[in-house]
Design a protein around this motif. Structure first.
Motif, PDB file in Angstrom:
ATOM      1  N   UNK A  79       0.930  -1.229   0.088  1.00 54.63           N
ATOM      2  CA  UNK A  79      -0.122  -0.072   0.077  1.00 54.63           C
ATOM      3  C   UNK A  79       0.909   1.234  -0.146  1.00 54.63           C
ATOM      4  N   UNK A  80       1.996   1.213   0.673  1.00 57.53           N
ATOM      5  CA  UNK A  80       2.894   2.648   0.880  1.00 57.53           C
ATOM      6  C   UNK A  80       3.502   2.775  -0.309  1.00 57.53           C
ATOM      7  N   UNK A  81       3.883   1.572  -1.160  1.00 56.97           N
ATOM      8  CA  UNK A  81       4.424   1.688  -2.594  1.00 56.97           C
ATOM      9  C   UNK A  81       3.610   2.592  -3.613  1.00 56.97           C
ATOM     10  N   UNK A  82       2.360   1.851  -3.519  1.00 60.04           N
ATOM     11  CA  UNK A  82       1.241   2.380  -4.117  1.00 60.04           C
ATOM     12  C   UNK A  82       0.968   3.832  -4.083  1.00 60.04           C
ATOM     13  N   UNK A  83       0.942   4.318  -2.955  1.00 59.92           N
ATOM     14  CA  UNK A  83       0.611   5.700  -2.555  1.00 59.92           C
ATOM     15  C   UNK A  83       1.809   6.549  -2.591  1.00 59.92           C
TER      16      UNK A  83
END
Length: 421
Positions: A79-83
């Protein structure tokens, strides 16, 4: 369904819940509070969402002992990579951290277990989604991204088939299939959709939005800058809005011209005919007649922080947490900014002494059998069990970082045994 029929069903349900269903149960016989949910592999438990560390604690309702912890963000790196690859999402992610999370990511706002005890459905504000976690494995089995950039409060239908979730910046409420995560409907809200509660045996949803509680424009004269706030009834089958109340007119008529129309946590009488809710900046609660939309009673509770400016209130919450017991005789209240809980008799409105059990109480839920209310002390990382009858704290338990929502639920006994402690 008529109100008299619903009242009869509620009474019958109360009698059924009061009888421990122990036939075929294995192991020692549990206390009434810890009776198994059914004569199979299910166990009644209490889930506590620890918003800032991304976990949920599992407590036994009788002993109130913590028996497990669940990782709600096993996909954190993904999720952090996506954000981080999306400048728009990243900007809002950081804004949510600073404006709403007080410098912390918001990872667990609300949660419900499926009725079969297999899944835990969780809204994760900073990730703008809802996920279903398989309790036996800790794996995410489905994920739904809400409209906008933040998810918030949820409600589970009485039949356990549908969960509704507020999309804070999308100004909409999604209805999701519990098993698949597929959207089965949606309905419009006002600014910052917030609390939803099922009424009429699951036929109706009572919903409120709270507006822009994270802005600094908190003076009463600047209230119009907070955006549209609504209190509405929604058909739970068609998701059509049936009625929107004119709360501003109702509050003015009750002499509360300077009180905000942002409805915070709410509860209702057992017959669903009366709504009882908290309001932004208001120390206490109001009572509304469902049919007429009139404010029929106002209960002011002690303000122990009279010199604290509104701008320092926690997301505009003077009080944030309220629940009526199934007898309709007691209301448990969280006095958030004043760091107390109290039990108010209804309809006399006489209150108990103030219970100073922790810091920043931020949610109230009644126990599955209706004898107690559970309250989260978000500033103390604890939850307490309070007796409705005696208005005393029975037990306080340490939990994770910044507990907020507390929900009754189920879990398979085999899955419970496999949880980390």
């Amino acid at each position: 369904m008529s109100h008299p029929v619903r009242r009869a069903l509620v009474s019958l349900a109360g009698l059924v819940l009061a009888v421990p269903l122990l036939a075929g149960a294995t192991g020692p016989v549990a206390s009434a509070d810890e009776a198994p949910a059914r004569a199979d592999d299910l166990r009644r438990v209490v889930y506590v969402g620890n918003n800032w560390d991304g976990t949920a604690d599992v407590l036994l309702p009788g002993s109130f002992r913590r028996v497990g912890r669940i990782d709600i963000v096993p996909d954190r790196e993904e999720r952090m990579a996506e954000i981080q690859l999306n400048p728009y999402r990243l900007a809002y992610f950081l804004a949510i951290r600073e404006l709403i999370g007080e410098g912390n990511d918001q990872l667990v706002d609300d949660m419900y277990s499926s009725n079969d005890g297999r899944l835990l459905i969780v809204s994760r504000p900073s990730f703008a989604d809802v996920v279903a976690i398989e309790l036996a494995t800790g794996e995410i089995v489905w994920r739904f991204a809400v409209d906008g950039v933040r998810s918030d409060h949820m409600a589970l239908s009485p039949d356990g088939e549908t969960v509704v979730v507020s999309a804070s910046t999308g100004n909409v409420v999604h209805a999701l299939d519990v098993e698949t995560g597929e959207e089965v409907g949606r309905f419009p809200s006002g600014g910052s959709p917030h609390e939803s509660v099922y009424l009429d045996d699951g036929e109706t949803i009572l919903h409120a939005s709270i507006g822009l509680v994270y802005t600094p424009f908190d003076n009463a004269v600047l209230d119009p800058t907070k955006g549209e706030r609504v209190l509405q009834l929604v058909d739970a089958d068609t998701f059509e809005v049936q009625r929107r109340y004119d709360l501003r007119a109702a509050l003015d008529e009750a002499g509360l011209e300077d009180v905000s129309t942002a409805v915070r946590p709410l509860t209702h009488t057992p017959d669903d005919d009366t709504f009882i809710f908290q309001l932004s900046f208001f120390h206490g609660f109001v009572v509304m007649d469902r049919a007429s939309g009139e404010i029929t009673a106002v209960k002011e509770l002690p303000d122990l922080v009279p010199t604290t400016p509104r701008e320092l209130y926690l997301l505009d919450s003077a009080h944030h947490g309220i629940s009526m017991d199934p007898t309709g005789k007691h209301i448990c209240v969280a006095g958030t900014m004043s760091d107390y809980a109290t039990v108010v008799d209804y309809p006399s409105m006489e209150r108990s002494k103030l219970l100073k059990g922790g810091l920043k109480p931020y949610w109230v839920t009644q126990s599955w059998n209706g004898k107690h209310c559970y309250i989260s002390w978000s500033g103390s990382d604890t939850v307490s069990k309070i007796s409705y009858r005696t208005a005393k704290i029975v037990k306080t338990t340490d939990v994770g970082y910044h507990p907020q929502r507390v929900r009754n639920g189920f879990i398979e006994r085999s899955a419970l045994a496999g949880l980390s402690r």
